[in-house]
Motif scaffolding. Structure first.
Motif, PDB file in Angstrom:
ATOM      1  N   UNK A  67       0.892  -1.443  -0.118  1.00 38.03           N
ATOM      2  CA  UNK A  67      -0.241   0.111   0.075  1.00 38.03           C
ATOM      3  C   UNK A  67       0.904   1.466   0.260  1.00 38.03           C
ATOM      4  N   UNK A  68       0.337   2.298  -0.437  1.00 35.27           N
ATOM      5  CA  UNK A  68       1.170   3.875  -0.750  1.00 35.27           C
ATOM      6  C   UNK A  68       1.366   4.698   1.095  1.00 35.27           C
ATOM      7  N   UNK A  69       2.170   5.427   0.759  1.00 33.42           N
ATOM      8  CA  UNK A  69       2.213   5.309   2.306  1.00 33.42           C
ATOM      9  C   UNK A  69       1.087   6.988   2.301  1.00 33.42           C
ATOM     10  N   UNK A  70       0.779   6.386   4.096  1.00 36.16           N
ATOM     11  CA  UNK A  70      -0.403   7.775   4.342  1.00 36.16           C
ATOM     12  C   UNK A  70       0.318   8.749   5.234  1.00 36.16           C
ATOM     13  N   UNK A  71      -0.474   9.384   4.425  1.00 40.49           N
ATOM     14  CA  UNK A  71       0.282  11.271   5.499  1.00 40.49           C
ATOM     15  C   UNK A  71      -0.954  11.206   6.873  1.00 40.49           C
ATOM     16  N   UNK A  72       0.238  11.768   7.940  1.00 42.12           N
ATOM     17  CA  UNK A  72      -0.515  11.893   8.862  1.00 42.12           C
ATOM     18  C   UNK A  72       0.484  12.496   9.768  1.00 42.12           C
ATOM     19  N   UNK A  73      -0.422  13.688  10.632  1.00 43.14           N
ATOM     20  CA  UNK A  73       0.306  14.890  11.346  1.00 43.14           C
ATOM     21  C   UNK A  73       0.387  14.134  12.750  1.00 43.14           C
ATOM     22  N   UNK A  74       1.735  14.736  13.286  1.00 39.46           N
ATOM     23  CA  UNK A  74       2.126  14.500  14.301  1.00 39.46           C
ATOM     24  C   UNK A  74       2.735  15.910  15.505  1.00 39.46           C
ATOM     25  N   UNK A 131       7.445  18.046  20.105  1.00 38.66           N
ATOM     26  CA  UNK A 131       7.639  19.311  20.820  1.00 38.66           C
ATOM     27  C   UNK A 131       7.028  20.578  21.135  1.00 38.66           C
ATOM     28  N   UNK A 132       5.607  19.781  20.630  1.00 41.90           N
ATOM     29  CA  UNK A 132       4.698  20.246  20.824  1.00 41.90           C
ATOM     30  C   UNK A 132       4.200  21.627  18.856  1.00 41.90           C
ATOM     31  N   UNK A 133       5.210  20.578  18.307  1.00 44.06           N
ATOM     32  CA  UNK A 133       5.252  21.459  16.863  1.00 44.06           C
ATOM     33  C   UNK A 133       4.733  20.453  16.215  1.00 44.06           C
ATOM     34  N   UNK A 134       3.598  20.495  15.736  1.00 48.08           N
ATOM     35  CA  UNK A 134       3.066  19.427  13.961  1.00 48.08           C
ATOM     36  C   UNK A 134       3.979  19.729  13.028  1.00 48.08           C
ATOM     37  N   UNK A 135       4.212  17.840  12.466  1.00 45.65           N
ATOM     38  CA  UNK A 135       5.015  17.911  11.367  1.00 45.65           C
ATOM     39  C   UNK A 135       4.344  16.722  10.821  1.00 45.65           C
ATOM     40  N   UNK A 136       4.251  16.576   9.937  1.00 47.32           N
ATOM     41  CA  UNK A 136       4.084  15.551   8.971  1.00 47.32           C
ATOM     42  C   UNK A 136       4.607  14.511   8.769  1.00 47.32           C
ATOM     43  N   UNK A 137       4.227  12.959   9.090  1.00 45.66           N
ATOM     44  CA  UNK A 137       5.135  12.314   8.397  1.00 45.66           C
ATOM     45  C   UNK A 137       4.349  11.232   7.568  1.00 45.66           C
ATOM     46  N   UNK A 138       4.910  10.779   6.342  1.00 46.26           N
ATOM     47  CA  UNK A 138       4.656   9.160   5.852  1.00 46.26           C
ATOM     48  C   UNK A 138       4.368   8.126   6.000  1.00 46.26           C
ATOM     49  N   UNK A 139       3.407   7.533   6.067  1.00 45.17           N
ATOM     50  CA  UNK A 139       4.396   6.120   6.324  1.00 45.17           C
ATOM     51  C   UNK A 139       3.351   4.979   5.682  1.00 45.17           C
ATOM     52  N   UNK A 140       3.999   4.293   5.391  1.00 48.92           N
ATOM     53  CA  UNK A 140       2.575   3.049   4.556  1.00 48.92           C
ATOM     54  C   UNK A 140       2.387   2.285   5.674  1.00 48.92           C
TER      55      UNK A 140
END
Length: 79
Positions: free
Chosen positions: A5-12, A15-24
């Motif tokens: 399956x292709x990666x899915x992006x989620x926000x995490x 340290x209080x800063x939002x960042x997006x991570x793309x993982x399968x």
């Protein structure tokens, strides 16, 4: 059989800063399971992985660091 399956992006939050991570999806599932086993939120585990990867001589990007941490954990190398 592996389900590809292709990666899915989620926000995490790290340290209080939002960042997006793309993982399968299989990596998201493994990360969620590891967080449950440690009794912490996924955000806290990602922050812990982030800190440890930054200690490397040549730190990988965060997504790569998460995959490597999960692999090491699955193979009993660390984690």
């Amino acid at each position: 059989m592996t389900e590809y399956a292709p990666p899915r992006k989620r926000s995490v939050l790290i340290a209080g800063h939002p960042t997006s991570i793309s993982l399968e999806p299989m990596f998201w599932t493994a990360l969620e399971a590891a967080a449950r086993e440690r009794g912490c939120p996924v955000n806290a585990l990602v922050a812990e992985i982030d800190v440890s990867r930054l200690d490397a001589e040549r730190p990988p990007n965060l997504t790569s660091g998460i995959r490597q941490w999960l692999f090491a954990r699955a193979t009993g190398s660390s984690g």
